[in-house]
Design a protein around this motif. Structure first.
Motif, PDB file in Angstrom:
ATOM      1  N   LEU A 104       9.342  -6.471  13.962  1.00 16.25           N
ATOM      2  CA  LEU A 104      10.131  -5.370  14.525  1.00 16.25           C
ATOM      3  C   LEU A 104      11.479  -5.241  13.823  1.00 16.25           C
ATOM      4  O   LEU A 104      11.960  -4.128  13.574  1.00 16.25           O
ATOM      5  CB  LEU A 104      10.328  -5.578  16.019  1.00 16.25           C
ATOM      6  CG  LEU A 104       9.076  -5.408  16.884  1.00 16.25           C
ATOM      7  CD1 LEU A 104       9.337  -5.897  18.306  1.00 16.25           C
ATOM      8  CD2 LEU A 104       8.620  -3.954  16.898  1.00 16.25           C
ATOM      9  N   ARG A 105      12.105  -6.379  13.503  1.00 22.15           N
ATOM     10  CA  ARG A 105      13.374  -6.324  12.764  1.00 22.15           C
ATOM     11  C   ARG A 105      13.164  -5.705  11.387  1.00 22.15           C
ATOM     12  O   ARG A 105      13.970  -4.880  10.925  1.00 22.15           O
ATOM     13  CB  ARG A 105      13.972  -7.727  12.636  1.00 22.15           C
ATOM     14  CG  ARG A 105      14.516  -8.291  13.940  1.00 22.15           C
ATOM     15  CD  ARG A 105      15.368  -9.525  13.698  1.00 22.15           C
ATOM     16  NE  ARG A 105      14.591 -10.627  13.135  1.00 22.15           N
ATOM     17  CZ  ARG A 105      13.952 -11.537  13.874  1.00 22.15           C
ATOM     18  NH1 ARG A 105      13.989 -11.475  15.204  1.00 22.15           N
ATOM     19  NH2 ARG A 105      13.286 -12.522  13.291  1.00 22.15           N
ATOM     20  N   ALA A 106      12.074  -6.092  10.721  1.00 24.26           N
ATOM     21  CA  ALA A 106      11.782  -5.526   9.397  1.00 24.26           C
ATOM     22  C   ALA A 106      11.506  -4.032   9.500  1.00 24.26           C
ATOM     23  O   ALA A 106      11.927  -3.247   8.639  1.00 24.26           O
ATOM     24  CB  ALA A 106      10.588  -6.253   8.772  1.00 24.26           C
ATOM     25  N   ALA A 107      10.804  -3.623  10.544  1.00 24.94           N
ATOM     26  CA  ALA A 107      10.490  -2.205  10.738  1.00 24.94           C
ATOM     27  C   ALA A 107      11.749  -1.381  10.947  1.00 24.94           C
ATOM     28  O   ALA A 107      11.925  -0.306  10.345  1.00 24.94           O
ATOM     29  CB  ALA A 107       9.543  -2.049  11.926  1.00 24.94           C
ATOM     30  N   SER A 108      12.632  -1.868  11.786  1.00 24.89           N
ATOM     31  CA  SER A 108      13.878  -1.145  12.053  1.00 24.89           C
ATOM     32  C   SER A 108      14.726  -1.031  10.794  1.00 24.89           C
ATOM     33  O   SER A 108      15.316   0.027  10.512  1.00 24.89           O
ATOM     34  CB  SER A 108      14.664  -1.842  13.160  1.00 24.89           C
ATOM     35  OG  SER A 108      13.968  -1.795  14.385  1.00 24.89           O
ATOM     36  N   ALA A 109      14.794  -2.118  10.023  1.00 26.92           N
ATOM     37  CA  ALA A 109      15.574  -2.108   8.787  1.00 26.92           C
ATOM     38  C   ALA A 109      14.996  -1.105   7.797  1.00 26.92           C
ATOM     39  O   ALA A 109      15.742  -0.385   7.108  1.00 26.92           O
ATOM     40  CB  ALA A 109      15.610  -3.504   8.177  1.00 26.92           C
ATOM     41  N   TYR A 110      13.674  -1.039   7.719  1.00 19.42           N
ATOM     42  CA  TYR A 110      13.025  -0.100   6.787  1.00 19.42           C
ATOM     43  C   TYR A 110      13.308   1.343   7.198  1.00 19.42           C
ATOM     44  O   TYR A 110      13.599   2.196   6.335  1.00 19.42           O
ATOM     45  CB  TYR A 110      11.529  -0.371   6.759  1.00 19.42           C
ATOM     46  CG  TYR A 110      10.765   0.507   5.810  1.00 19.42           C
ATOM     47  CD1 TYR A 110      10.973   0.428   4.433  1.00 19.42           C
ATOM     48  CD2 TYR A 110       9.829   1.420   6.283  1.00 19.42           C
ATOM     49  CE1 TYR A 110      10.263   1.248   3.557  1.00 19.42           C
ATOM     50  CE2 TYR A 110       9.119   2.236   5.420  1.00 19.42           C
ATOM     51  CZ  TYR A 110       9.342   2.152   4.054  1.00 19.42           C
ATOM     52  OH  TYR A 110       8.637   2.954   3.191  1.00 19.42           O
ATOM     53  N   ALA A 111      13.219   1.630   8.483  1.00 20.92           N
ATOM     54  CA  ALA A 111      13.503   2.992   8.952  1.00 20.92           C
ATOM     55  C   ALA A 111      14.940   3.388   8.637  1.00 20.92           C
ATOM     56  O   ALA A 111      15.207   4.511   8.184  1.00 20.92           O
ATOM     57  CB  ALA A 111      13.231   3.094  10.454  1.00 20.92           C
ATOM     58  N   ARG A 112      15.886   2.470   8.861  1.00 15.15           N
ATOM     59  CA  ARG A 112      17.286   2.773   8.556  1.00 15.15           C
ATOM     60  C   ARG A 112      17.483   2.966   7.055  1.00 15.15           C
ATOM     61  O   ARG A 112      18.251   3.845   6.628  1.00 15.15           O
ATOM     62  CB  ARG A 112      18.179   1.634   9.064  1.00 15.15           C
ATOM     63  CG  ARG A 112      18.288   1.556  10.587  1.00 15.15           C
ATOM     64  CD  ARG A 112      19.432   0.640  10.998  1.00 15.15           C
ATOM     65  NE  ARG A 112      19.258  -0.718  10.483  1.00 15.15           N
ATOM     66  CZ  ARG A 112      18.632  -1.688  11.133  1.00 15.15           C
ATOM     67  NH1 ARG A 112      18.095  -1.450  12.328  1.00 15.15           N
ATOM     68  NH2 ARG A 112      18.540  -2.904  10.616  1.00 15.15           N
ATOM     69  N   GLN A 113      16.795   2.161   6.264  1.00 10.41           N
ATOM     70  CA  GLN A 113      16.911   2.260   4.805  1.00 10.41           C
ATOM     71  C   GLN A 113      16.530   3.651   4.308  1.00 10.41           C
ATOM     72  O   GLN A 113      17.135   4.178   3.370  1.00 10.41           O
ATOM     73  CB  GLN A 113      16.006   1.209   4.160  1.00 10.41           C
ATOM     74  CG  GLN A 113      15.961   1.249   2.638  1.00 10.41           C
ATOM     75  CD  GLN A 113      14.923   0.278   2.083  1.00 10.41           C
ATOM     76  OE1 GLN A 113      14.583  -0.719   2.702  1.00 10.41           O
ATOM     77  NE2 GLN A 113      14.407   0.580   0.911  1.00 10.41           N
TER      78      GLN A 113
END
Length: 281
Positions: A104-113
């Motif tokens: 979930l942390r990786a997913a959120s970071a990717y969306a923000r990126q």
């Protein structure tokens, strides 16, 4: 998978927690960031694993019928790549749920990126008890996540949050033919590693969906198109064996790769893509 197989307990819960994080990294190396089956156009298809997984993502997402203004739930979203792609290409608002905090942390970071943090939201939640109001989504997606659940419970939970006429798209592996003890002995260790609880054939999905008030509108058997994924993934993971052994030790790394090989080399493992519609009443 109702019979008690001989592989029960092959991996302890502590081993699962330790190895799954490592396997996740290796699978991302091997399968690309989408971490699911690929779609191949015949045995001689020269596409890379990454290209093939993107093809399957595109086919699955196209069944949702999502557009700007749609609200879509991604169940078992993992690292969120399909959810982000859906928001990016359709303009829909997407909510992804999972119990893997790292993913979930990786997913959120990717969306923000990608500048899509406003369009895609990820949260920790149990798919069998989704914390959303009734009829609050236009569509829902279960992308290779149904093996982690009792499908009757899952379809009931997802039907509740779908509006009347809303779509549910499911892509999942399944066992072709009889689920024998010998087959479970071969593929069971990998299922155990993933904490999988079901690998149900299509008729079980259809019965569970019908009971939940979902009507099947499309069913495609993808087995011949995705089988090319398994051998390619196994070969890539085996090349990473030294790295795996350096982290987990030779014995546990060997058991993990053997578990994956038992799954990858089983011709009985197939895949289906299904689209359901929530009944109007």
């Amino acid at each position: 998978m109702s019979a008690e197989p001989s592989w029960t307990g092959t991996f302890s819960h502590r081993e699962i927690e330790r190895t799954y994080a490592m396997l996740t990294v290796l699978e991302e190396d091997a399968a690309g960031p989408d971490r699911h089956f690929g779609l191949w156009h015949g045995a001689d298809d020269p596409a890379s694993v990454e290209e093939a997984t993107e093809r399957l993502t595109g086919r699955v997402l196209s069944r949702l019928g999502a557009r700007r203004g749609s609200r879509v739930l991604d169940v078992g979203c993992g690292n969120g790549r399909p959810a982000v792609r859906l928001a990016q290409t359709s303009g829909a608002s997407v909510v992804g749920i999972d119990i893997d905090e790292r993913a979930l942390r990786a997913a959120s970071a990717y969306a923000r990126q990608l500048g899509l943090g406003h369009a895609v939201r990820f949260q920790h939640a149990d798919a069998l008890r989704p914390p959303f109001e009734d009829a609050s989504f236009d569509a829902a997606l279960a992308f290779e996540s149904t093996p982690h659940f009792d499908v009757a419970e899952l379809y009931g939970a997802l039907a509740r949050v779908l509006r009347p006429g809303g779509r549910l798209v499911v892509e999942t592996p399944y066992v072709r033919g009889r689920t024998t003890r010998e087959l479970l002995d071969r593929i069971g260790p990998y299922l155990s590693l993933l904490n999988a609880v079901s690998l149900d054939p299509p008729h079980v999905h259809l019965a569970a969906a019908r009971q939940a008030g979902l009507h099947i509108t499309e069913l495609s058997d993808l087995t011949e198109s995705v089988r090319g994924s398994f051998g390619r993934l196994l070969a890539r993971l085996e090349k990473a064996g030294t790295r795996l052994a350096g982290t987990l030790g030779d014995e546990q790394a060997g058991r993990l790769l053997a578990a994956f090989a038992g799954w990858a080399e089983a011709p009985e493992v197939g895949a289906i893509l299904m689209t359901f519609t929530r009944t109007e009443h």
